[in-house]
Design an enzyme around this catalytic site. Structure first.
Site, short mmCIF file in Angstrom:
data_model
loop_
_atom_site.label_atom_id
_atom_site.label_comp_id
_atom_site.label_asym_id
_atom_site.label_seq_id
_atom_site.Cartn_x
_atom_site.Cartn_y
_atom_site.Cartn_z
N ASP A 64 0.82 -1.01 0.03
CA ASP A 64 -0.02 -0.01 0.04
C ASP A 64 0.84 1.20 -0.03
O ASP A 64 1.98 1.16 0.25
CB ASP A 64 -0.87 -0.05 1.17
N ASP B 26 -7.95 -3.32 14.36
CA ASP B 26 -9.39 -3.53 13.90
C ASP B 26 -9.32 -4.36 12.86
O ASP B 26 -10.10 -4.97 12.28
CB ASP B 26 -9.92 -2.28 13.11
N HIS C 75 -7.27 -4.88 10.03
CA HIS C 75 -7.16 -4.55 8.68
C HIS C 75 -5.81 -5.29 8.13
O HIS C 75 -4.73 -5.43 9.09
CB HIS C 75 -7.10 -2.95 8.47
N GLU D 262 -9.98 -2.21 5.34
CA GLU D 262 -10.29 -2.08 6.80
C GLU D 262 -11.78 -2.83 6.96
O GLU D 262 -12.32 -3.55 6.10
CB GLU D 262 -10.81 -0.48 6.95
C1 F6R Z 1 1.34 -1.59 6.23
C2 F6R Z 1 0.13 -2.37 6.33
C3 F6R Z 1 -0.53 -2.18 7.85
C4 F6R Z 1 0.08 -2.69 8.89
C5 F6R Z 1 -0.80 -2.73 10.27
C6 F6R Z 1 0.04 -2.99 11.30
O1 F6R Z 1 2.10 -1.88 4.84
O2 F6R Z 1 -0.31 -3.01 5.52
O3 F6R Z 1 -1.72 -3.11 7.21
O4 F6R Z 1 0.70 -3.86 8.83
O5 F6R Z 1 -1.38 -1.23 10.21
O6 F6R Z 1 0.89 -2.14 11.76
P1 F6R Z 1 1.98 -2.20 12.90
O7 F6R Z 1 2.98 -3.16 12.33
O8 F6R Z 1 2.70 -0.67 12.87
O9 F6R Z 1 1.34 -2.55 14.10
#
Ligand code: F6R
Length: 236
Positions: A67, A136, A138, A143
């Site tokens: 992303d 959540d 995701h 989401e």
């Molecule tokens: C980032 C991504 C997000 C993260 C998720 C967890 O490219 O795709 O889905 O993997 O927000 O983030 P952290 O590792 O910071 O808890």
């Protein structure tokens, strides 16, 4: 599904790096699907360390990231391109032109989504996709409520995600409100998945994602249906 408990964050990072390392050693031309966020930083550090020791060669590998924020270019230190260059690519010998991140500055964002899907197909698909998980549920920027059949698309970020990311931007107002993300379908098409989760705050959502009902309200729950999912976690 293989579920591996790590002793601590360093152990989680080594185990995840071992899986990625094995992939690249066995198939040097691998297409690695990569993630940003705090969780994979240790994994990338470990891989850089092994690269520096001469243990892994990334010269033939390709990568596609999950992303990117809309409106940030690669020189912005909050963009995911910047993150990847600085936390991983600059430390190894992958060819920069073989590293792909969605272009959040594209004039025609719908066309950019279609281009990204075609790119992934033209590379032969993703061999190993690394994933983190949001509180959540995701994955990528998919989401709760995201349709399982979507490929790369544009999303409006949820309030909780904006809040969680505000720590990197200084304030909630500064966090971009939209992003381009691979969809659940793009993620599920990867040949192998490696999900990593660290910290006590990820325990509840991981329980739901791995052992609860499969529902779009917990996007990561779809991973239960993937035929080759490895999970490495540490809730300490
Ligand atoms: C980032 C991504 C997000 C993260 C998720 C967890 O490219 O795709 O889905 O993997 O927000 O983030 P952290 O590792 O910071 O808890």
């Amino acid at each position: 599904m293989r579920i591996i408990e790590a002793k601590d964050y360093a152990d989680l990072s080594r185990k995840a790096a071992n899986v990625i390392s094995a992939q690249v050693i066995l198939e040097p031309h691998s297409v690695l699907g990569l993630a940003t966020g705090s969780t994979p930083i240790g994994t990338y550090k470990q891989l850089i360390d092994w690269y520096n020791k001469g243990d892994i060669d990334f010269s033939k590998a390709r990568s596609v990231n999950l992303d990117e924020y809309i409106g940030l270019d690669g020189t912005n230190d909050q963009s995911y391109r910047y993150f990847m260059d600085n936390n991983f690519f600059n430390g190894i010998n992958i060819k920069k032109e073989n590293t792909y991140v969605p272009n959040g500055m594209a004039e025609d964002l719908e066309a950019e989504c279609a281009r990204y899907d075609e790119l992934i197909s033209s590379l032969g698909g993703i061999d190993l996709q690394l994933l983190g998980i949001g509180h959540d549920g995701h994955i990528g920027f998919n989401e709760p409520g995201a349709a399982f059949e979507k490929t790369t698309h544009i999303v409006e970020l949820e309030e909780t995600t904006i809040k969680a990311n505000a720590r990197f931007f200084g304030s909630e107002e500064a966090v971009p409100k939209k992003a381009i993300t691979m969809g659940i379908k793009s993620i599920m098409r990867a040949k192998r998945l490696l999900l990593i989760a660290n910290g006590p705050d990820k325990r509840d959502i991981m329980e739901k994602a791995l052992h609860g009902p499969v529902t779009p309200m917990v996007p990561a729950s779809i991973l239960q249906f993937h035929p080759n999912l490895t999970v490495v976690y540490c809730f300490e």
